[in-house]
Enzyme design. Sequence first.
Site, PDB file in Angstrom:
ATOM      1  CD  GLN A 120      38.416  -4.770  35.087  1.00 31.14           C
ATOM      2  OE1 GLN A 120      39.504  -4.532  34.593  1.00 31.14           O
ATOM      3  NE2 GLN A 120      37.627  -5.706  34.606  1.00 31.14           N
ATOM      4  CG  ASP A 122      38.702 -10.852  31.198  1.00 35.27           C
ATOM      5  OD1 ASP A 122      39.451 -10.175  30.464  1.00 35.27           O
ATOM      6  OD2 ASP A 122      38.121 -10.381  32.193  1.00 35.27           O
ATOM      7  CG  ASP A 173      43.057 -15.266  39.361  1.00 36.07           C
ATOM      8  OD1 ASP A 173      43.306 -14.060  39.258  1.00 36.07           O
ATOM      9  OD2 ASP A 173      43.912 -16.128  39.658  1.00 36.07           O
ATOM     10  CB  ALA A 174      44.909 -15.463  34.294  1.00 31.48           C
ATOM     11  CG  ASP A 203      45.024  -8.311  25.837  1.00 35.18           C
ATOM     12  OD1 ASP A 203      45.523  -7.186  26.019  1.00 35.18           O
ATOM     13  OD2 ASP A 203      43.999  -8.503  25.168  1.00 35.18           O
TER      14      ASP A 203
END
EC number: 2.5.1.79
Length: 332
Positions: free
Chosen positions: A56, A131, A162-163, A180
């Site tokens: 990101q 996260d 990775d969730a 979230d």
Amino acid sequence: MGEAVENVYGTNAHGDRHRAKDGVDGCKWYEEEIDDDLKWCFALNSVLHRGTSKFQDIALIDTKHFGKALVIDGKMQSAEMDEFIYHECLIHPSLLCHPNPKTVFIMGGGEGSAAREVLKHKTIHRVVMCDIDEEVVDFCRRYLTVNWEAFASDKLCLVINDARAELEKREEKYDIIVGDLADPVEGGPCYQLYTKSFYEQVLKPKLHHHGIFVTQAGPAGVLTHKEVFSSIHNTLKHVFKHVLAYTAHVPSFADTWGWVMASDQPIMLDAQQIDERISKRINGELLYLNGESLVSSTTMNKSVYTSLLKETHIYTEESARFIYGHGRACFA
């Protein structure tokens, strides 16, 4: 990852040019594209930090109107002056509706604000925050001083993963699971975590019998609720027996925002009981939510209510909906 504050020119991971120059009034401005012909602009005191992680593009800006603000992939994530609205609405309704929440798993939440709100509850024994982006987490731990105490709590277990993968490998179950996550944007790291298959096959089996799942669900305004809000709500209705949508206006988002709670047990909302639980369970004062405001937040205007009733789209990997504006912010 980062670049010096003085280096205000750069290109983000998606090839979009960021510009920083003085405007006619001597101010710098941050611009976020909401649509092809609509921009949301903030006058800046300064750009505090900018950088790019593996996943990101990240910026911390100091705005004249909303204070310090975190921007990821061209989308405003939270602003100092009103982030309490988003995070109180994300966290407290599910915990206050649960009879005795002790364990919480947060998907995403790298800035630490969701964990901060969870840790206000006296019943909480353990919070797992997962996260995918370690650089975002490190960035927030360094710069977002309001969350330093939460990051230092011995009740918080911080996991970089990775969730989906993390939930799949864990044997324990949770009273509350929180989404979230960043908005589902095309090319983004987490839109698969809004799909029916994920909810059904991975997430739901990790909830206790009285467990509640809650997720942020994107813009929920009269003109924007069909982007993803109505679809996420409908998708959860196909996985859980009881689903409840609620909304609140977040000024720095320039829109009404939506969240959805889901459980196989009835979600009971009583204003007096909510106020009693706030008084009994929570350390400190909430700035936004009380019993009546929570109950009223579940009442939609006619346009949104009708859309939620009529929505047929189910979120899948092959048929996903996305929020506009990925990587389209600039500094001018």
